[in-house]
Scaffold this motif. Structure first.
Motif, mmCIF file in Angstrom:
data_model
loop_
_atom_site.group_PDB
_atom_site.id
_atom_site.type_symbol
_atom_site.label_atom_id
_atom_site.label_comp_id
_atom_site.label_asym_id
_atom_site.label_seq_id
_atom_site.Cartn_x
_atom_site.Cartn_y
_atom_site.Cartn_z
ATOM 1 N N MET A 56 77.129 80.283 88.698
ATOM 2 C CA MET A 56 77.733 81.567 88.342
ATOM 3 C C MET A 56 77.612 81.809 86.841
ATOM 4 N N ILE A 57 77.313 83.059 86.496
ATOM 5 C CA ILE A 57 77.225 83.436 85.090
ATOM 6 C C ILE A 57 78.642 83.585 84.548
ATOM 7 N N ASN A 58 78.902 82.913 83.437
ATOM 8 C CA ASN A 58 80.247 82.919 82.866
ATOM 9 C C ASN A 58 80.526 84.228 82.144
ATOM 10 N N SER A 59 81.647 84.836 82.452
ATOM 11 C CA SER A 59 82.072 86.050 81.766
ATOM 12 C C SER A 59 83.333 85.721 80.957
ATOM 13 N N PRO A 60 83.682 86.622 80.022
ATOM 14 C CA PRO A 60 83.111 87.942 79.726
ATOM 15 C C PRO A 60 81.802 87.867 78.957
ATOM 16 N N TYR A 61 81.163 89.055 78.862
ATOM 17 C CA TYR A 61 79.832 89.157 78.303
ATOM 18 C C TYR A 61 79.830 89.862 76.952
ATOM 19 N N LEU A 62 78.870 89.474 76.118
ATOM 20 C CA LEU A 62 78.436 90.273 74.978
ATOM 21 C C LEU A 62 77.081 90.851 75.379
ATOM 22 N N LEU A 63 76.952 92.179 75.349
ATOM 23 C CA LEU A 63 75.725 92.833 75.776
ATOM 24 C C LEU A 63 74.745 92.909 74.608
ATOM 25 N N PHE B 185 77.070 80.251 73.135
ATOM 26 C CA PHE B 185 76.857 81.220 74.207
ATOM 27 C C PHE B 185 75.855 80.686 75.230
ATOM 28 N N ASP B 186 76.078 80.997 76.503
ATOM 29 C CA ASP B 186 75.007 80.942 77.485
ATOM 30 C C ASP B 186 74.194 82.223 77.346
ATOM 31 N N LEU B 187 72.966 82.224 77.886
ATOM 32 C CA LEU B 187 72.139 83.423 77.905
ATOM 33 C C LEU B 187 71.851 83.816 79.340
ATOM 34 N N ALA B 188 71.861 85.130 79.608
ATOM 35 C CA ALA B 188 71.505 85.649 80.933
ATOM 36 C C ALA B 188 70.520 86.794 80.751
ATOM 37 N N SER B 189 69.544 86.858 81.657
ATOM 38 C CA SER B 189 68.505 87.871 81.541
ATOM 39 C C SER B 189 67.985 88.241 82.915
ATOM 40 N N GLY B 190 67.579 89.509 83.038
ATOM 41 C CA GLY B 190 66.922 89.958 84.248
ATOM 42 C C GLY B 190 65.491 90.377 83.994
ATOM 43 N N LEU B 191 64.926 89.977 82.863
ATOM 44 C CA LEU B 191 63.563 90.351 82.514
ATOM 45 C C LEU B 191 62.551 89.566 83.340
ATOM 46 N N VAL C 258 64.612 76.725 75.825
ATOM 47 C CA VAL C 258 65.066 75.616 76.672
ATOM 48 C C VAL C 258 65.508 74.440 75.811
ATOM 49 N N THR C 259 64.729 74.133 74.771
ATOM 50 C CA THR C 259 65.080 73.017 73.882
ATOM 51 C C THR C 259 66.408 73.266 73.181
ATOM 52 N N THR C 260 66.594 74.480 72.668
ATOM 53 C CA THR C 260 67.854 74.805 71.987
ATOM 54 C C THR C 260 69.030 74.769 72.955
ATOM 55 N N ALA C 261 68.841 75.288 74.163
ATOM 56 C CA ALA C 261 69.912 75.289 75.157
ATOM 57 C C ALA C 261 70.326 73.863 75.498
ATOM 58 N N ARG C 262 69.357 72.986 75.687
ATOM 59 C CA ARG C 262 69.681 71.592 76.015
ATOM 60 C C ARG C 262 70.388 70.902 74.858
ATOM 61 N N ALA C 263 69.951 71.182 73.647
ATOM 62 C CA ALA C 263 70.550 70.540 72.476
ATOM 63 C C ALA C 263 72.010 70.916 72.311
ATOM 64 N N ARG D 82 73.972 74.350 76.690
ATOM 65 C CA ARG D 82 74.152 75.726 77.140
ATOM 66 C C ARG D 82 73.260 75.994 78.351
ATOM 67 N N GLN D 83 73.580 77.064 79.085
ATOM 68 C CA GLN D 83 72.828 77.413 80.283
ATOM 69 C C GLN D 83 72.010 78.692 80.076
ATOM 70 N N LEU D 84 70.851 78.723 80.722
ATOM 71 C CA LEU D 84 69.983 79.897 80.728
ATOM 72 C C LEU D 84 69.924 80.429 82.150
ATOM 73 N N PHE D 85 70.333 81.679 82.334
ATOM 74 C CA PHE D 85 70.373 82.291 83.669
ATOM 75 C C PHE D 85 69.291 83.365 83.772
#
Length: 333
Positions: free
Chosen positions: A1-8, A91-97, A108-113, A116-119
C-alpha cells in the motif's frame, strides 16, 4: 500500500492538463493531500498549498506522488535531483508514468540506501486472459470521449458518488494511473500487452448481480491517432450496456495533435455505439458529460442546454453540477 498523506509533485509541468494525475487526486482524495511541490517554470497549479520537502514532512506527508502525465510518460531529467532529495529526506515515491521508478538504477540505489519504497502503479500485476466476448451478468457503463483528458474518469467517479449515496449497487473500475492512485486498485490498461487489453477489462468487470453497475474509467479516444487502441479495448472488453459521451468544448485540437480537430458529439455517438453493439447489441447512449471548467457559469449553462436540445440526451457537467441526471438515465436502462 502507498503510504499517505501525499505531497503532489508537479515538476515543471507546462500547463494544467499536464497535471491531471495530481488534480484528480486532489479532487477525489483531498484528505490524503497536504500540498504540492512545483519546480521553477511550472505553469500548473493543483489548488493546494505550495510546500518544499521539509515543510511537507513537517505536515505529515509520507509519499511524494508524481502528479504529472506528460507525453510518453517519462521521468524528466529535470526532476531527478528533487526525487533523490525526497528519498534522502524520508519520502517514498509513487508514480504512474510509463517510465518506471524501479527501472532507474540511481533512484533504486538511493531508495535502498535510505530504506524507502518506490511504487509504480502502471505495472500489470495479473496475467490477464485473452478476451472471449462472452456475455457477463450485471451491468456496465463506459464513458467515451471526443479526446483524451476531457473528463471521462470524473464522470464515472461522480456517478459512483451519487449511486453510493442512493444505496445503489455500483463499483468504480479504475483503468489508468490516476484512478488507481485514487482508489488503490484497478488495471493499468495502457501498460497491458495489446492482445490482452480487452481480456483485462473482462477480468476487471466480472459477473455480478443483475442490478449492479460497473462504472468503467474511460481512456483515450477512438478519434485520437495516438491512443485509440485502448479506447476500443475498453469498449469490447467492457461490453457496456450504457455509454456516456464526454466532451470538452473549448479545445481547438486533439491533445498533442495540433493537426487534428475534435469530432462532433454526433460523430462520437455514431462511431462508438456500433462498435459497442458488436459485443452487446443492447447497448445505448444514455447521456452527455461536458467538462465546462474553462467556461463561466452562464456560458456553461447555455452550452449544456444547447447540446441537450440537439442530442436529446441529458447533458450535464457532473463535477460542476452533480451526476444525478446521468444516474437517473442509467436507472432507466
Amino acid at each position: 500500500m502507498i503510504n499517505s498523506p501525499y505531497l503532489l509533485f508537479l515538476g515543471d509541468a507546462p500547463d494544467q492538463l499536464a497535471i491531471k494525475v495530481a488534480q484528480g487526486i486532489r479532487d477525489w482524495r483531498p484528505e490524503s493531500v497536504v500540498g504540492q511541490l512545483r519546480l521553477p517554470g511550472c505553469k500548473a497549479d493543483a489548488g493546494v498549498p505550495d510546500m518544499d520537502l521539509v515543510a511537507a514532512r513537517e505536515a505529515g506527508a509520507k509519499t511524494l506522488v508524481i502528479g504529472v502525465a506528460n507525453r510518453g510518460g517519462v521521468i524528466s531529467d529535470s526532476w531527478k535531483a528533487e526525487l533523490h532529495t525526497a528519498l534522502e529526506q524520508g519520502f517514498d515515491l509513487a508514480s504512474g508514468l510509463h517510465s518506471l521508478l524501479n527501472d532507474d538504477a540511481d533512484l533504486v540505489t538511493t531508495a535502498r540506501a535510505h530504506d524507502r519504497q518506490l511504487f509504480d502503479v502502471r505495472v500489470p500485476s495479473v496475467d490477464y486472459p485473452i478476451a472471449n466476448g462472452k456475455k457477463r451478468s450485471g451491468k456496465r457503463c463506459l464513458a467515451v470521449g471526443t479526446d483524451c483528458s476531457v473528463g471521462k474518469m470524473y464522470t464515472s467517479l461522480a456517478m459512483d458518488r451519487v449511486m453510493q449515496a442512493r444505496g445503489m449497487k455500483a463499483t468504480f473500475r479504475a483503468t489508468g494511473q490516476t484512478g488507481i492512485l485514487i482508489t488503490g486498485d484497478g488495471v493499468p490498461l495502457d501498460a497491458v500487452v495489446a492482445d490482452f487489453m480487452a481480456g483485462a477489462v473482462e477480468w476487471l468487470t466480472p459477473d455480478n448481480d443483475p442490478d449492479h453497475w460497473d462504472l468503467i474509467e474511460g481512456q483515450g479516444s477512438l478519434f485520437h491517432a495516438s491512443f485509440s487502441g485502448v479506447s476500443l479495448a475498453l469498449i469490447h472488453g467492457g461490453q457496456p450496456d450504457a455509454l456516456i459521451l464526454s466532451h470538452e468544448p473549448t479545445r481547438t485540437h486533439m491533445r498533442g495533435l495540433p493537426d487534428y480537430s475534435l469530432p462532433s458529439l454526433e460523430l462520437l455517438r455514431d462511431t462508438a455505439l456500433p462498435l459497442a453493439r458488436v459485443v452487446n447489441p443492447g447497448c445505448k447512449v444514455v447521456g452527455v458529460s461536458v467538462n465546462t471548467k474553462a467556461m463561466g457559469e452562464d456560458e456553461a449553462m447555455r452550452y449544456l442546454e444547447g447540446v441537450e436540445a440537439r442530442m436529446d440526451l441529458p447533458t450535464v457537467d457532473p463535477f460542476r453540477q452533480g451526476a444525478e441526471r446521468l444516474v437517473d438515465a442509467l436507472d432507466a436502462v
